[in-house]
Scaffold this motif. Structure first.
Motif, short mmCIF file in Angstrom:
data_model
loop_
_atom_site.label_atom_id
_atom_site.label_comp_id
_atom_site.label_asym_id
_atom_site.label_seq_id
_atom_site.Cartn_x
_atom_site.Cartn_y
_atom_site.Cartn_z
N GLN A 122 14.90 58.97 59.49
CA GLN A 122 15.99 58.43 58.68
C GLN A 122 15.47 57.39 57.70
OE1 GLN A 122 18.84 57.71 62.23
NE2 GLN A 122 20.16 57.63 60.44
N ALA A 123 14.63 56.47 58.19
CA ALA A 123 14.06 55.44 57.31
C ALA A 123 13.25 56.08 56.20
CB ALA A 123 13.20 54.48 58.13
N ARG A 124 12.47 57.12 56.52
CA ARG A 124 11.66 57.81 55.51
C ARG A 124 12.56 58.46 54.46
NH1 ARG A 124 6.59 60.14 56.03
NH2 ARG A 124 6.72 60.19 58.31
N PHE A 166 22.75 56.86 56.91
CA PHE A 166 22.61 55.41 57.04
C PHE A 166 23.11 54.90 58.40
CE2 PHE A 166 23.72 56.41 52.54
CZ PHE A 166 22.46 56.24 52.02
N TYR A 167 23.54 55.82 59.27
CA TYR A 167 24.17 55.45 60.55
C TYR A 167 23.33 55.90 61.73
CZ TYR A 167 27.21 56.10 64.61
OH TYR A 167 27.72 56.10 65.87
N SER A 168 23.28 55.06 62.78
CA SER A 168 22.72 55.42 64.08
C SER A 168 23.69 54.93 65.15
CB SER A 168 21.34 54.78 64.31
OG SER A 168 20.39 55.28 63.39
N ALA A 169 23.79 55.66 66.25
CA ALA A 169 24.72 55.28 67.30
C ALA A 169 24.28 53.98 67.96
CB ALA A 169 24.81 56.38 68.34
N MET A 170 25.07 52.93 67.81
CA MET A 170 24.80 51.65 68.46
C MET A 170 26.10 50.86 68.55
SD MET A 170 22.90 49.22 65.58
CE MET A 170 21.44 50.23 65.51
N GLU A 171 26.11 49.88 69.42
CA GLU A 171 27.30 49.06 69.64
C GLU A 171 27.76 48.39 68.35
OE1 GLU A 171 28.68 45.18 72.34
OE2 GLU A 171 26.71 46.12 72.63
N GLY A 172 29.06 48.48 68.07
CA GLY A 172 29.61 47.83 66.90
C GLY A 172 29.53 48.66 65.63
N VAL A 186 26.64 51.18 58.61
CA VAL A 186 25.25 51.03 58.16
C VAL A 186 24.38 50.39 59.24
CG1 VAL A 186 23.76 49.90 56.47
CG2 VAL A 186 25.93 50.92 55.74
N CYS A 187 23.24 51.02 59.53
CA CYS A 187 22.34 50.55 60.59
C CYS A 187 20.94 50.25 60.07
CB CYS A 187 22.26 51.59 61.71
SG CYS A 187 23.85 51.91 62.51
N PHE A 188 20.81 50.04 58.75
CA PHE A 188 19.52 49.72 58.16
C PHE A 188 19.65 48.55 57.19
CE2 PHE A 188 19.08 54.10 59.50
CZ PHE A 188 17.78 54.14 60.02
N PRO A 263 2.01 39.49 48.58
CA PRO A 263 3.22 39.59 47.76
C PRO A 263 3.04 39.08 46.34
CG PRO A 263 3.38 37.71 49.23
CD PRO A 263 2.12 38.44 49.60
N GLY A 264 1.89 38.42 46.07
CA GLY A 264 1.67 37.86 44.74
C GLY A 264 2.66 36.76 44.45
N THR A 265 3.25 36.80 43.29
CA THR A 265 4.22 35.77 42.90
C THR A 265 5.66 36.18 43.21
OG1 THR A 265 4.34 36.67 40.65
CG2 THR A 265 2.71 34.95 41.06
N LYS A 266 5.84 37.36 43.78
CA LYS A 266 7.18 37.87 44.04
C LYS A 266 7.80 37.24 45.29
CE LYS A 266 7.47 42.37 41.80
NZ LYS A 266 8.79 42.08 41.21
N THR A 267 9.10 37.10 45.28
CA THR A 267 9.85 36.64 46.44
C THR A 267 10.81 37.75 46.85
OG1 THR A 267 9.75 34.32 45.73
CG2 THR A 267 11.45 34.92 47.33
N TYR A 268 10.72 38.16 48.09
CA TYR A 268 11.57 39.24 48.59
C TYR A 268 12.64 38.67 49.53
CZ TYR A 268 7.79 42.07 46.72
OH TYR A 268 6.86 42.63 45.89
N ARG A 269 13.78 39.34 49.53
CA ARG A 269 14.92 38.87 50.33
C ARG A 269 15.48 40.04 51.15
NH1 ARG A 269 20.48 38.22 49.03
NH2 ARG A 269 20.02 38.99 46.93
N GLN A 270 15.82 39.76 52.40
CA GLN A 270 16.34 40.79 53.29
C GLN A 270 17.85 40.94 53.12
OE1 GLN A 270 15.32 40.07 57.37
NE2 GLN A 270 16.59 41.74 58.17
N LEU A 271 18.29 42.17 52.85
CA LEU A 271 19.72 42.46 52.73
C LEU A 271 20.22 43.15 53.98
CD1 LEU A 271 19.87 43.89 49.07
CD2 LEU A 271 20.12 41.50 49.83
N LYS A 272 21.22 42.59 54.63
CA LYS A 272 21.81 43.16 55.84
C LYS A 272 23.11 43.88 55.49
CE LYS A 272 19.79 39.74 58.94
NZ LYS A 272 19.08 40.77 59.74
N PRO A 273 23.62 44.71 56.42
CA PRO A 273 24.87 45.42 56.12
C PRO A 273 26.04 44.51 55.78
CG PRO A 273 23.81 46.38 58.03
CD PRO A 273 23.04 45.14 57.71
#
Length: 273
Positions: A122-124, A166-172, A186-188, A263-273
């Protein structure tokens, strides 16, 4: 189906069919950025772009085709049908183990491995959709305030055809019933700020419920109390590879980002569902 040619190690090879390219991609013999061409293209494209143009029927780009069904002949004795089912996969292993009185520990481990492999695929698949989107948008990956918003762009612009990817069986979490996603579907998670110049081993999409550090020196940690469908996290990288990482007893996941990551000069940010 088209006859596809590749450019590898300075030489043109082929022709190949799309199914062969998907196998090469899974084996690591090519990447999504490997040059590819078929009759009708004005110039060389890439493996990812070509596969996006010829997805398996009924599947999103990059998703593995389902295994063929196991036929059962009319009038076949029950014990022969049982043997066919046993050879078909994990359900067969379960039946055989019950009949032989074998402990269920190895079977449970096999089922877990199957779930982990499915999560990684799924991630791939999502990773390849985002890569294809970037090819059409001057190298810019889809972005937004949440991973749900990012995935909605993939659906709206037809880079994804099945919202269940984008879905996997999990609580909630609940399986989507339409092309309009909500956070519960969404599970990713997604990395914000990915560009054409980002390192290849940058995690682009990964299982939700973890805190991504974007540093080779800091392990990924599990969010306390976060639900999970598998015993680790699936990660799709910018170089179009994917990996499943098993969580350690201390709640961390090691080596998600290699020591060579810069990462060089870049700043990355994590986006959650």
């Amino acid at each position: 189906m088209p006859e596809i040619f590749l450019h590898l190690d300075g030489q043109q090879t082929g022709p190949y069919q799309p199914a062969q390219l998907r196998q090469f991609l899974a084996e690591g013999r090519v990447t999504g950025q490997t040059p590819a061409w078929y009759q009708g293209l004005a110039a060389w494209s890439t493996v990812a772009q070509v596969l996006a143009a010829f997805p398996p029927a009924g599947l999103p780009p990059g998703a593995p085709p389902p295994p063929p069904p196991v036929p059962a002949k009319k009038g076949m004795p029950g014990w022969q049908i049982a043997l066919i089912i046993i050879g078909a996969g994990f359900m067969g292993i379960f039946v055989l183990s019950c009949l032989a009185g074998v402990a269920l520990g190895p079977i449970t481990a096999g089922i877990e491995k199957a779930k982990e492999s499915a999560s990684m695929q799924q991630a791939r698949a999502i990773d390849l959709m985002m890569y294809t989107y970037a090819l059409d948008h001057n190298g810019a990956y889809p972005d937004g305030a949440t991973s749900t918003e990012v995935f909605q762009k993939l659906l709206d612009e037809k880079y994804a055809s099945d919202p269940s990817i984008f879905y996997s069986a999990m609580e909630g979490k609940t399986k989507p019933t339409s092309n309009k996603l909500s956070a519960e579907n969404v599970c990713f998670d997604v990395t914000s700020g990915v560009g054409s110049d980002s390192p290849g081993r940058l995690p682009v999409v990964f299982s939700t419920g973890y805190v991504m550090s974007y540093s080779a020196d800091t392990p990924v940690t599990r969010e306390p109390g976060a639900p999970t469908a598998v015993r680790g996290m699936a990660v799709g990288y910018k170089d179009n590879s994917a990996r499943f990482w098993i969580i350690r007893p201390d709640g961390t996941v090691p080596q998600v980002i290699p020591a060579s990551f810069d990462p060089g000069t870049k700043t990355y940010r994590q986006l959650k569902p």
